[in-house]
Design a protein around this motif. Structure first.
Motif, mmCIF file in Angstrom:
data_model
loop_
_atom_site.group_PDB
_atom_site.id
_atom_site.type_symbol
_atom_site.label_atom_id
_atom_site.label_comp_id
_atom_site.label_asym_id
_atom_site.label_seq_id
_atom_site.Cartn_x
_atom_site.Cartn_y
_atom_site.Cartn_z
ATOM 1 N N GLY A 51 -53.643 -54.065 -0.107
ATOM 2 C CA GLY A 51 -54.234 -53.689 1.153
ATOM 3 C C GLY A 51 -55.639 -53.151 0.938
ATOM 4 N N GLY A 52 -56.589 -53.611 1.733
ATOM 5 C CA GLY A 52 -57.952 -53.121 1.631
ATOM 6 C C GLY A 52 -58.758 -53.785 0.536
ATOM 7 N N SER A 63 -61.587 -59.923 2.751
ATOM 8 C CA SER A 63 -60.957 -58.611 2.810
ATOM 9 C C SER A 63 -59.512 -58.777 3.231
ATOM 10 C CB SER A 63 -61.697 -57.710 3.812
ATOM 11 O OG SER A 63 -61.581 -58.257 5.121
ATOM 12 N N ASN A 65 -56.484 -56.410 4.987
ATOM 13 C CA ASN A 65 -56.017 -55.168 5.590
ATOM 14 C C ASN A 65 -54.514 -55.268 5.759
ATOM 15 O OD1 ASN A 65 -55.291 -53.077 7.432
ATOM 16 N ND2 ASN A 65 -57.436 -52.927 8.055
ATOM 17 N N LYS A 68 -53.010 -53.809 9.050
ATOM 18 C CA LYS A 68 -53.203 -54.645 10.236
ATOM 19 C C LYS A 68 -52.609 -56.033 10.048
ATOM 20 C CE LYS A 68 -57.383 -52.431 12.031
ATOM 21 N NZ LYS A 68 -58.803 -52.633 12.434
ATOM 22 N N SER A 71 -56.308 -60.791 7.191
ATOM 23 C CA SER A 71 -57.340 -60.989 6.195
ATOM 24 C C SER A 71 -58.505 -61.708 6.859
ATOM 25 C CB SER A 71 -56.792 -61.825 5.029
ATOM 26 O OG SER A 71 -57.809 -62.118 4.097
#
Lengths: 108, 112
Positions: A51-52, A63, A65, A68, A71
């Motif tokens: 994640g992140g 990226s 996430n 959420k 990507s």
């Protein structure tokens, strides 16, 4: 569950930037990104595992996430060679489920 | 280095005829193997995957079958082709765990 990609298609002029999004209704643990040029096989770009996490490949970065469940793929200062269809994929039980793809066309 | 070979590159077959597409991988052992089909302008539909010799998982019920007679050989077959079987067939391999998939050059199958 197939990930959802947006937009479906993008037309850019050389040098412009683009963002391609990939989201899932299920928890994501990894996201794959591939590019397929017309008439050719898909080619691996990158995998995001955490994640992140953000990764880069030339002027293409991504990226992830995890919270959420999405990507994003970022194409900076696009080149003609970036044209093609971009697929994201989520990994489930030794297999990848690919999104429907985003067609990217770069104009000179 | 690892390579994946897929043949033939193009194939034109009449409706009702049999099919056999072959894929082999070199330079690695015990790869995960995959067959995908892609209709014109569409996404990648996973047909079959295999994590070992004789182990085949089918994703989409249809008139196609797959076999893995050797560690690095994956075969896609049909006894009777349908018009809807036309498409771009791709074989891919990956290592164990979360690894990239590497695709063969594909077979473009047209059914007449």
């Amino acid at each position: 569950q197939q990930p959802v990609q947006s937009p479906q298609a993008v037309i850019l002029r050389e040098g412009e930037d683009a963002v391609i999004n990939c989201s899932s209704s299920k928890a994501l643990y990894s996201v794959h990104w591939y590019r397929q040029k017309h008439g050719e096989a898909p080619v691996f770009l990158m995998i995001l595992l955490k994640g992140g996490e953000q990764k880069g490949h030339d002027k293409i970065s991504a990226s992830f996430n995890e919270k959420k469940q999405q990507s994003s793929l970022y194409l900076t200062a696009s080149q003609l060679s970036y044209s093609g269809t971009y697929f994201c994929g989520t990994e489930i039980d030794d297999k990848i489920i690919f999104g429907k793809g985003t067609r990217l066309h770069i104009l000179p | 280095s690892q390579t994946i070979h897929q043949w033939p590159a193009t194939l034109v077959q009449p409706v009702g005829s049999p099919l056999s597409l072959e894929c082999t991988v070199e330079g690695t052992s015990n790869p995960n193997l995959y067959w995908y089909r892609q209709a014109a302008g569409r996404g990648l539909q996973l047909l079959f995957y295999s994590v070992g010799i004789g182990q085949i998982s089918s994703e989409v019920p249809q008139n196609l079958s797959a076999s893995r007679p050797q560690d690095r050989q994956f075969i896609l077959s049909s006894k009777k082709l349908l018009l809807s079987d036309s498409g771009f067939y791709l074989c891919a391999w990956s290592g164990m765990g979360i690894q990239p998939q590497h695709f063969g050059d594909g077979t473009r199958l047209s059914i007449l």
